[in-house]
Design a protein around this motif. Structure first.
Motif, PDB file in Angstrom:
ATOM      1  N   ILE A 132       0.874  -1.175   0.000  1.00 52.89           N
ATOM      2  CA  ILE A 132       0.000   0.000   0.000  1.00 52.89           C
ATOM      3  C   ILE A 132       0.907   1.220   0.000  1.00 52.89           C
ATOM      4  CG2 ILE A 132      -1.824   1.249   1.220  1.00 52.89           C
ATOM      5  CD1 ILE A 132      -2.375  -1.465   2.636  1.00 52.89           C
ATOM      6  N   ASN A 133       0.891   1.953  -1.095  1.00 55.62           N
ATOM      7  CA  ASN A 133       1.783   3.110  -1.247  1.00 55.62           C
ATOM      8  C   ASN A 133       3.236   2.722  -0.934  1.00 55.62           C
ATOM      9  OD1 ASN A 133      -0.525   4.546  -1.806  1.00 55.62           O
ATOM     10  ND2 ASN A 133      -0.567   5.648   0.123  1.00 55.62           N
ATOM     11  N   ALA A 135      -2.097   2.860   8.013  1.00 55.25           N
ATOM     12  CA  ALA A 135      -2.451   4.104   7.321  1.00 55.25           C
ATOM     13  C   ALA A 135      -1.364   5.158   7.521  1.00 55.25           C
ATOM     14  CB  ALA A 135      -3.794   4.623   7.827  1.00 55.25           C
ATOM     15  N   ALA A 144       1.747   4.228   5.497  1.00 49.83           N
ATOM     16  CA  ALA A 144       1.517   4.390   4.051  1.00 49.83           C
ATOM     17  C   ALA A 144       1.251   5.842   3.664  1.00 49.83           C
ATOM     18  CB  ALA A 144       0.346   3.510   3.615  1.00 49.83           C
ATOM     19  N   ILE A 199      -1.382   7.754   4.360  1.00 54.59           N
ATOM     20  CA  ILE A 199      -2.768   7.985   3.931  1.00 54.59           C
ATOM     21  C   ILE A 199      -3.377   9.099   4.777  1.00 54.59           C
ATOM     22  CG2 ILE A 199      -5.076   6.958   3.798  1.00 54.59           C
ATOM     23  CD1 ILE A 199      -3.662   4.356   3.018  1.00 54.59           C
ATOM     24  N   ARG A 209      -7.636   7.644   0.983  1.00 58.62           N
ATOM     25  CA  ARG A 209      -7.395   7.034  -0.330  1.00 58.62           C
ATOM     26  C   ARG A 209      -5.962   6.543  -0.401  1.00 58.62           C
ATOM     27  NH1 ARG A 209     -11.905   7.300  -2.627  1.00 58.62           N
ATOM     28  NH2 ARG A 209     -11.393   6.337  -4.595  1.00 58.62           N
ATOM     29  N   ALA A 210      -5.786   5.326  -0.900  1.00 57.90           N
ATOM     30  CA  ALA A 210      -4.455   4.782  -1.143  1.00 57.90           C
ATOM     31  C   ALA A 210      -4.105   5.055  -2.593  1.00 57.90           C
ATOM     32  CB  ALA A 210      -4.436   3.285  -0.863  1.00 57.90           C
ATOM     33  N   GLU A 211      -2.950   5.666  -2.813  1.00 59.57           N
ATOM     34  CA  GLU A 211      -2.546   5.981  -4.190  1.00 59.57           C
ATOM     35  C   GLU A 211      -2.334   4.716  -4.999  1.00 59.57           C
ATOM     36  OE1 GLU A 211       0.776   8.688  -4.345  1.00 59.57           O
ATOM     37  OE2 GLU A 211      -0.035   9.801  -2.637  1.00 59.57           O
ATOM     38  N   VAL A 222      -2.182   0.241  -4.682  1.00 61.02           N
ATOM     39  CA  VAL A 222      -2.320  -1.009  -3.932  1.00 61.02           C
ATOM     40  C   VAL A 222      -1.899  -2.129  -4.879  1.00 61.02           C
ATOM     41  CG1 VAL A 222      -3.888  -2.573  -2.732  1.00 61.02           C
ATOM     42  CG2 VAL A 222      -4.199  -0.096  -2.514  1.00 61.02           C
ATOM     43  N   VAL A 253     -10.240   3.785   1.250  1.00 57.98           N
ATOM     44  CA  VAL A 253     -10.006   2.993   2.456  1.00 57.98           C
ATOM     45  C   VAL A 253     -10.692   3.666   3.638  1.00 57.98           C
ATOM     46  CG1 VAL A 253      -7.780   2.119   1.623  1.00 57.98           C
ATOM     47  CG2 VAL A 253      -7.839   4.162   3.057  1.00 57.98           C
ATOM     48  N   ASP A 285      -5.654  -5.467   9.051  1.00 58.70           N
ATOM     49  CA  ASP A 285      -5.818  -4.792   7.769  1.00 58.70           C
ATOM     50  C   ASP A 285      -6.612  -5.739   6.867  1.00 58.70           C
ATOM     51  OD1 ASP A 285      -4.148  -2.509   8.390  1.00 58.70           O
ATOM     52  OD2 ASP A 285      -2.433  -3.851   8.216  1.00 58.70           O
TER      53      ASP A 285
END
Length: 194
Positions: free
Chosen positions: A88-89, A111, A114, A116, A140-142, A144, A156, A166
């Motif tokens: 994630i990121n 989060a 990452a 976020i 928002r995750a850029e 994944v 997310v 998670d």
């Protein structure tokens, strides 16, 4: 398994090869060597079983994730769930894949690691989970990535109520070309549009 049952199982496992040696009546020196070899084998086995949670490479062998062609295959774990190695990121996490979860849910630690942003969310959302209604913030995750599959701009939710868990939810799975379970393996196929 309690300590007494473990001791009895170990004693029985040692008794069987020792009785076979005694029945053959080899010289005492050879019997002692064989006995010590069997004890060493069982001690290593017992050590591996007792330290299973601390050996990530052993877990990976048993619950691996493989890319075959364009598909990502994830073997079912002992508890009947599927866990994926997810980026994630750029932050690596082991996540539960849950088709019953509407949206991907992250722990506060994941989060934060990452990067976020949940502070921009005006209002928290109420989520109906298996443990009741919890309050969470949207983010928002850029990027994944799971095996051969990569997606961008994934919504997310983040909440302290998730603890260290998670979860990769349906908002990720719905972006795939397909996903299915065959012979205790979850097979994820990327969409041609991602």
């Amino acid at each position: 398994m309690n300590d007494t049952a473990q001791f009895l199982a170990l004693a029985l496992m040692l008794l069987l090869p020792l009785s076979a040696l005694i029945a053959r009546r080899p010289p005492l020196g050879q019997t002692v060597k064989f006995a010590l070899a069997w004890i060493a084998v069982f001690a290593v086995g017992l050590l591996l079983v007792s330290q299973f949670d601390r050996l990530p490479s052993l877990r990976t062998l048993l619950y691996d994730q493989q890319v075959v062609g364009q598909e990502t295959r994830i073997r079912m774990s002992e508890d009947g769930h599927f866990y994926a190695d997810v980026s994630i990121n750029g932050v690596e996490r082991r996540m539960l894949i849950d088709s019953g979860a509407t949206i991907t849910a992250l722990s506060q630690e994941t989060a934060r690691a990452a990067g976020i942003d949940t502070e921009s969310a005006m209002f928290p959302v109420a989520l109906d989970t298996a443990n009741g209604v919890v309050e969470a913030k949207r983010g928002r995750a850029e990027t994944v990535r799971v095996g051969s599959i990569s997606t961008r701009d994934l919504g997310v939710v983040v909440s302290p109520a998730f603890g260290e868990t998670d979860v990769l939810g349906m908002n990720f799975l719905s972006r795939l070309g397909s996903w299915r379970v065959e012979r205790r393996s979850l097979i994820l196929t990327p969409s041609n549009q991602e």
